[in-house]
Write a protein that holds these residues in place. Structure first.
Motif, mmCIF file in Angstrom:
data_model
loop_
_atom_site.group_PDB
_atom_site.id
_atom_site.type_symbol
_atom_site.label_atom_id
_atom_site.label_comp_id
_atom_site.label_asym_id
_atom_site.label_seq_id
_atom_site.Cartn_x
_atom_site.Cartn_y
_atom_site.Cartn_z
ATOM 1 N N ALA A 133 -23.769 -7.637 90.334
ATOM 2 C CA ALA A 133 -24.051 -9.022 89.939
ATOM 3 C C ALA A 133 -22.765 -9.833 89.861
ATOM 4 C CB ALA A 133 -24.776 -9.039 88.595
ATOM 5 N N ARG A 134 -21.690 -9.199 89.317
ATOM 6 C CA ARG A 134 -20.415 -9.903 89.220
ATOM 7 C C ARG A 134 -19.861 -10.212 90.607
ATOM 8 N NH1 ARG A 134 -19.443 -6.448 84.747
ATOM 9 N NH2 ARG A 134 -18.334 -4.972 86.084
ATOM 10 N N ALA A 135 -20.046 -9.275 91.538
ATOM 11 C CA ALA A 135 -19.566 -9.497 92.904
ATOM 12 C C ALA A 135 -20.327 -10.642 93.565
ATOM 13 C CB ALA A 135 -19.713 -8.221 93.725
ATOM 14 N N ALA A 136 -21.640 -10.689 93.284
ATOM 15 C CA ALA A 136 -22.459 -11.742 93.882
ATOM 16 C C ALA A 136 -22.122 -13.109 93.304
ATOM 17 C CB ALA A 136 -23.936 -11.433 93.667
ATOM 18 N N GLU A 137 -21.575 -13.142 92.099
ATOM 19 C CA GLU A 137 -21.236 -14.398 91.449
ATOM 20 C C GLU A 137 -19.936 -14.995 91.983
ATOM 21 O OE1 GLU A 137 -21.131 -13.482 87.356
ATOM 22 O OE2 GLU A 137 -23.306 -13.394 87.115
ATOM 23 N N ARG A 138 -19.199 -14.268 92.774
ATOM 24 C CA ARG A 138 -17.930 -14.772 93.300
ATOM 25 C C ARG A 138 -18.225 -15.737 94.444
ATOM 26 N NH1 ARG A 138 -13.757 -10.244 94.756
ATOM 27 N NH2 ARG A 138 -12.479 -12.131 94.967
ATOM 28 N N THR A 139 -18.162 -17.003 94.142
ATOM 29 C CA THR A 139 -18.461 -18.032 95.140
ATOM 30 C C THR A 139 -17.359 -19.083 95.168
ATOM 31 O OG1 THR A 139 -19.735 -19.351 93.556
ATOM 32 C CG2 THR A 139 -20.950 -17.733 94.870
ATOM 33 N N LEU A 140 -17.349 -19.820 96.236
ATOM 34 C CA LEU A 140 -16.396 -20.914 96.410
ATOM 35 C C LEU A 140 -17.174 -22.142 96.867
ATOM 36 C CD1 LEU A 140 -13.498 -22.048 96.616
ATOM 37 C CD2 LEU A 140 -13.425 -21.170 98.964
ATOM 38 N N THR A 141 -17.030 -23.233 96.136
ATOM 39 C CA THR A 141 -17.733 -24.474 96.454
ATOM 40 C C THR A 141 -16.743 -25.514 96.954
ATOM 41 O OG1 THR A 141 -19.387 -24.045 94.738
ATOM 42 C CG2 THR A 141 -19.236 -26.293 95.573
ATOM 43 N N VAL A 142 -17.042 -26.100 98.099
ATOM 44 C CA VAL A 142 -16.169 -27.141 98.651
ATOM 45 C C VAL A 142 -17.004 -28.394 98.906
ATOM 46 C CG1 VAL A 142 -14.533 -25.546 99.696
ATOM 47 C CG2 VAL A 142 -16.506 -26.305 101.008
ATOM 48 N N LEU A 143 -16.379 -29.527 98.665
ATOM 49 C CA LEU A 143 -16.985 -30.830 98.944
ATOM 50 C C LEU A 143 -16.182 -31.468 100.068
ATOM 51 C CD1 LEU A 143 -19.199 -32.787 97.906
ATOM 52 C CD2 LEU A 143 -17.437 -33.867 96.509
ATOM 53 N N CYS A 144 -16.833 -31.768 101.168
ATOM 54 C CA CYS A 144 -16.095 -32.270 102.320
ATOM 55 C C CYS A 144 -16.864 -33.401 102.998
ATOM 56 C CB CYS A 144 -15.810 -31.146 103.317
ATOM 57 S SG CYS A 144 -17.250 -30.157 103.699
ATOM 58 N N GLU A 145 -16.131 -34.129 103.816
ATOM 59 C CA GLU A 145 -16.697 -35.299 104.487
ATOM 60 C C GLU A 145 -16.393 -35.242 105.975
ATOM 61 O OE1 GLU A 145 -15.197 -39.733 104.411
ATOM 62 O OE2 GLU A 145 -16.471 -39.398 102.645
ATOM 63 N N ALA A 205 -12.397 -24.129 103.179
ATOM 64 C CA ALA A 205 -12.743 -22.954 102.377
ATOM 65 C C ALA A 205 -11.893 -21.749 102.768
ATOM 66 C CB ALA A 205 -14.227 -22.639 102.543
ATOM 67 N N GLU A 206 -11.647 -21.574 104.062
ATOM 68 C CA GLU A 206 -10.815 -20.458 104.515
ATOM 69 C C GLU A 206 -9.402 -20.564 103.955
ATOM 70 O OE1 GLU A 206 -11.092 -20.650 108.719
ATOM 71 O OE2 GLU A 206 -13.043 -19.635 108.839
ATOM 72 N N ALA A 207 -8.856 -21.767 103.951
ATOM 73 C CA ALA A 207 -7.510 -21.967 103.414
ATOM 74 C C ALA A 207 -7.470 -21.687 101.914
ATOM 75 C CB ALA A 207 -7.048 -23.393 103.698
ATOM 76 N N ALA A 253 -9.537 -19.705 100.224
ATOM 77 C CA ALA A 253 -9.747 -18.276 99.997
ATOM 78 C C ALA A 253 -8.453 -17.497 100.229
ATOM 79 C CB ALA A 253 -10.856 -17.763 100.911
ATOM 80 N N ARG A 254 -7.730 -17.841 101.279
ATOM 81 C CA ARG A 254 -6.448 -17.169 101.547
ATOM 82 C C ARG A 254 -5.458 -17.411 100.420
ATOM 83 N NH1 ARG A 254 -7.253 -19.050 106.918
ATOM 84 N NH2 ARG A 254 -5.855 -20.804 106.487
ATOM 85 N N ALA A 255 -5.483 -18.617 99.872
ATOM 86 C CA ALA A 255 -4.558 -18.940 98.781
ATOM 87 C C ALA A 255 -4.815 -18.073 97.555
ATOM 88 C CB ALA A 255 -4.685 -20.415 98.419
ATOM 89 N N PHE A 256 -6.061 -17.643 97.367
ATOM 90 C CA PHE A 256 -6.414 -16.792 96.228
ATOM 91 C C PHE A 256 -6.396 -15.307 96.592
ATOM 92 C CE2 PHE A 256 -8.373 -20.805 94.828
ATOM 93 C CZ PHE A 256 -7.861 -20.873 93.541
ATOM 94 N N GLY A 257 -5.982 -14.998 97.824
ATOM 95 C CA GLY A 257 -5.936 -13.608 98.248
ATOM 96 C C GLY A 257 -7.305 -12.997 98.440
ATOM 97 N N ALA A 258 -8.286 -13.817 98.762
ATOM 98 C CA ALA A 258 -9.651 -13.338 98.953
ATOM 99 C C ALA A 258 -10.080 -13.560 100.400
ATOM 100 C CB ALA A 258 -10.600 -14.059 98.002
ATOM 101 N N LYS A 259 -11.255 -13.038 100.710
ATOM 102 C CA LYS A 259 -11.811 -13.194 102.049
ATOM 103 C C LYS A 259 -13.081 -14.021 101.960
ATOM 104 C CE LYS A 259 -13.351 -10.597 106.109
ATOM 105 N NZ LYS A 259 -13.616 -9.246 106.679
#
Length: 221
Positions: free
Chosen positions: A22-34, A170-172, A174-180
């Motif tokens: 459940a904790r793994a599934a909660e790892r999300t990244l939200t971006v707002l873009c135009e 989002a890719e940038a 994620a890389r900044a946080f050392g994640a994929k």
């Protein structure tokens, strides 16, 4: 007692495994873009407001209809190619005068107005259309804009640009946080608009622009 302990161990391990999942599934990244895209105008849309006066509503409406008919005949004579003509609902507005006998305000005459919306694929023909309306009179220019034939397609392409921009962002991050970066979990359109070229506004743009803002939620692996 031993069997009970084993059952309890399995249950505890199962709960721990579920909690970790459940904790793994909660790892999300939200971006707002135009995203936006511009296009050259493909058509002109002109709205004229014709009016007529009369001592009763029927007379006023007849005069407004006569002005519209004369205008449409004039643009035909001037070889103005119009792809679409639409008439709006009729609007009545009475004028009042004080009646001494009745000691109250009564309707003395009427003004009837009706908008005519015209679409032209030949953009330079707008000038000839307006010249035709000037020769008829009894009209007001409500709006004149340049647009595209398929607004939905322009908005769709702006959405695609926003989605691509969101992925790069989002890719940038994620890389900044050392994640994929994982798959997209959801996409929500926050707002969207298409800005036509206003022929009346001198500061108007020469292109038609579609803008879409979206919110994307990614899973982080």
């Amino acid at each position: 007692m031993k069997n009970v302990f084993r059952k309890g161990s399995v249950l505890i391990l199962g709960v721990l495994a579920f909690a970790q999942s459940a904790r793994a599934a909660e790892r999300t990244l939200t971006v707002l873009c135009e995203g936006s895209i511009e296009s050259r105008p493909e058509k002109a849309v002109v709205v004229l407001n014709f009016s007529g006066y009369g001592w009763n509503a029927a007379k006023a409406q007849a005069k407004a209809d006569e002005a519209i008919a004369a205008f449409l005949k004039k643009i035909s004579e001037n070889s103005v190619s119009v792809s679409s003509v639409a008439l709006a609902e009729i609007k009545f507005k009475p004028s009042y005068q004080f009646n001494r006998d009745l000691k109250t305000q009564v309707a003395s005459d009427f003004i009837v107005s009706r908008k005519v919306r015209l679409e032209l694929e030949n953009v330079p023909a707008v000038a000839k259309l307006l010249d035709a309306s000037l020769s008829i009179g009894s009209f007001a220019l409500d709006s004149a804009v340049l647009s595209v034939k398929d607004i939905k397609d322009l908005s769709r392409r702006a959405f695609e640009n926003a989605l691509e921009e969101g992925k790069l962002k989002a890719e940038a991050m994620a890389r900044a946080f050392g994640a994929k970066l994982g798959p997209i979990l959801s996409v929500e359109e926050v707002s969207g608009a298409v800005q036509d070229t206003d022929l009346i506004d001198e500061a108007g743009s020469s292109t038609v622009k579609a803008t879409v803002k979206i919110r994307i939620i990614f899973q982080i692996l």
